[in-house]
Design a protein around this motif. Structure first.
Motif, PDB file in Angstrom:
ATOM      1  N   GLU A 179      25.457 -24.410 -37.451  1.00 28.44           N
ATOM      2  CA  GLU A 179      26.207 -24.382 -38.707  1.00 28.44           C
ATOM      3  C   GLU A 179      25.378 -24.964 -39.847  1.00 28.44           C
ATOM      4  OE1 GLU A 179      29.350 -23.060 -39.011  1.00 28.44           O
ATOM      5  OE2 GLU A 179      29.072 -22.459 -36.912  1.00 28.44           O
ATOM      6  N   MET A 180      25.638 -24.475 -41.042  1.00 27.31           N
ATOM      7  CA  MET A 180      24.996 -25.003 -42.243  1.00 27.31           C
ATOM      8  C   MET A 180      25.630 -26.342 -42.609  1.00 27.31           C
ATOM      9  SD  MET A 180      22.768 -22.700 -42.933  1.00 27.31           S
ATOM     10  CE  MET A 180      22.220 -23.409 -44.464  1.00 27.31           C
ATOM     11  N   VAL A 181      24.821 -27.275 -43.097  1.00 28.22           N
ATOM     12  CA  VAL A 181      25.302 -28.574 -43.572  1.00 28.22           C
ATOM     13  C   VAL A 181      25.154 -28.558 -45.088  1.00 28.22           C
ATOM     14  CG1 VAL A 181      24.953 -31.069 -43.512  1.00 28.22           C
ATOM     15  CG2 VAL A 181      24.578 -29.705 -41.439  1.00 28.22           C
ATOM     16  N   MET A 182      26.251 -28.264 -45.767  1.00 27.99           N
ATOM     17  CA  MET A 182      26.184 -28.127 -47.221  1.00 27.99           C
ATOM     18  C   MET A 182      27.338 -28.839 -47.912  1.00 27.99           C
ATOM     19  SD  MET A 182      24.676 -24.260 -47.527  1.00 27.99           S
ATOM     20  CE  MET A 182      24.456 -24.370 -49.284  1.00 27.99           C
ATOM     21  N   ASP A 183      27.815 -29.935 -47.292  1.00 26.73           N
ATOM     22  CA  ASP A 183      28.917 -30.710 -47.871  1.00 26.73           C
ATOM     23  C   ASP A 183      28.525 -31.332 -49.206  1.00 26.73           C
ATOM     24  OD1 ASP A 183      30.105 -30.097 -45.438  1.00 26.73           O
ATOM     25  OD2 ASP A 183      29.718 -32.069 -44.579  1.00 26.73           O
ATOM     26  N   SER A 184      27.269 -31.735 -49.320  1.00 25.76           N
ATOM     27  CA  SER A 184      26.737 -32.318 -50.556  1.00 25.76           C
ATOM     28  C   SER A 184      25.226 -32.108 -50.520  1.00 25.76           C
ATOM     29  CB  SER A 184      27.049 -33.816 -50.646  1.00 25.76           C
ATOM     30  OG  SER A 184      26.318 -34.537 -49.654  1.00 25.76           O
ATOM     31  N   ILE A 185      24.582 -32.229 -51.658  1.00 24.03           N
ATOM     32  CA  ILE A 185      23.133 -32.060 -51.705  1.00 24.03           C
ATOM     33  C   ILE A 185      22.444 -33.157 -50.897  1.00 24.03           C
ATOM     34  CG2 ILE A 185      22.793 -33.300 -53.887  1.00 24.03           C
ATOM     35  CD1 ILE A 185      20.842 -30.168 -52.623  1.00 24.03           C
ATOM     36  N   GLU A 186      23.036 -34.348 -50.864  1.00 19.83           N
ATOM     37  CA  GLU A 186      22.468 -35.444 -50.073  1.00 19.83           C
ATOM     38  C   GLU A 186      22.516 -35.116 -48.581  1.00 19.83           C
ATOM     39  OE1 GLU A 186      23.791 -37.065 -54.003  1.00 19.83           O
ATOM     40  OE2 GLU A 186      24.799 -35.872 -52.465  1.00 19.83           O
ATOM     41  N   LYS A 187      23.666 -34.647 -48.089  1.00 20.38           N
ATOM     42  CA  LYS A 187      23.783 -34.306 -46.662  1.00 20.38           C
ATOM     43  C   LYS A 187      22.905 -33.119 -46.315  1.00 20.38           C
ATOM     44  CE  LYS A 187      28.373 -36.215 -45.897  1.00 20.38           C
ATOM     45  NZ  LYS A 187      29.782 -35.932 -45.577  1.00 20.38           N
ATOM     46  N   GLU A 188      22.820 -32.181 -47.228  1.00 20.93           N
ATOM     47  CA  GLU A 188      21.967 -31.017 -47.012  1.00 20.93           C
ATOM     48  C   GLU A 188      20.500 -31.447 -46.900  1.00 20.93           C
ATOM     49  OE1 GLU A 188      21.048 -26.653 -49.054  1.00 20.93           O
ATOM     50  OE2 GLU A 188      22.660 -27.889 -49.869  1.00 20.93           O
ATOM     51  N   THR A 189      20.056 -32.290 -47.806  1.00 15.51           N
ATOM     52  CA  THR A 189      18.673 -32.776 -47.788  1.00 15.51           C
ATOM     53  C   THR A 189      18.391 -33.588 -46.530  1.00 15.51           C
ATOM     54  OG1 THR A 189      18.670 -32.836 -50.203  1.00 15.51           O
ATOM     55  CG2 THR A 189      16.931 -34.090 -49.079  1.00 15.51           C
ATOM     56  N   ARG A 190      19.333 -34.414 -46.135  1.00 12.06           N
ATOM     57  CA  ARG A 190      19.145 -35.231 -44.925  1.00 12.06           C
ATOM     58  C   ARG A 190      18.976 -34.327 -43.697  1.00 12.06           C
ATOM     59  NH1 ARG A 190      19.158 -40.025 -44.994  1.00 12.06           N
ATOM     60  NH2 ARG A 190      20.637 -40.314 -46.692  1.00 12.06           N
TER      61      ARG A 190
END
Length: 127
Positions: A42-53
């Motif tokens: 799954e994609m992790v795109m809840d926030s730009i911070e979580k996405e970057t992590r």
């Protein structure tokens, strides 16, 4: 010198005809990573911070598979779909590097990225 393909199940499987990374001599060239959770797909795109992590954790898994760490990284390339997110991405990215020995880096805004993500990062590392 022969090239060696680096592959790990701890990072997302390639979504096309490419490898997660290629070792050539003492240099490791990673493919760009996006925020796919390798355990769920799954994609992790809840926030730009979580996405970057998630992107950085995927890169960490690829580095580990090559018996390297972020200390070995020489250069990174960051692709953003919105330069307004630079500060947030930079804050998370900075958690993974010692400021005194940080790699060279370029950051570019692009029109679009695979799977319509907000950030993609690739690295070159060396022994």
């Amino acid at each position: 010198m022969a090239k060696k393909i680096i592959n790990t199940t701890n990072a997302p499987a390639p979504i096309g005809p490419y490898s997660q990374a290629v070792m050539y001599g003492d240099l490791l060239y990673t493919s760009g990573q996006i925020a796919i959770n390798p355990a769920t797909g799954e994609m992790v795109m809840d926030s730009i911070e979580k996405e970057t992590r998630q992107v950085m954790e995927n890169l960490k898994a690829v580095l580990t598979a090559a018996d390297m760490s972020f200390e070995n990284v020489i250069k990174t390339t960051i692709f953003l779909n919105d330069m307004e997110q630079f500060a947030a991405v930079n804050a998370v990215y900075g958690e993974y590097f010692d400021e005194q020995n940080a790699p060279a880096r370029e950051t570019v805004q692009v029109a679009n990225l695979p799977k319509y993500v907000n950030v993609e990062i690739g690295m070159i590392a060396g022994r």
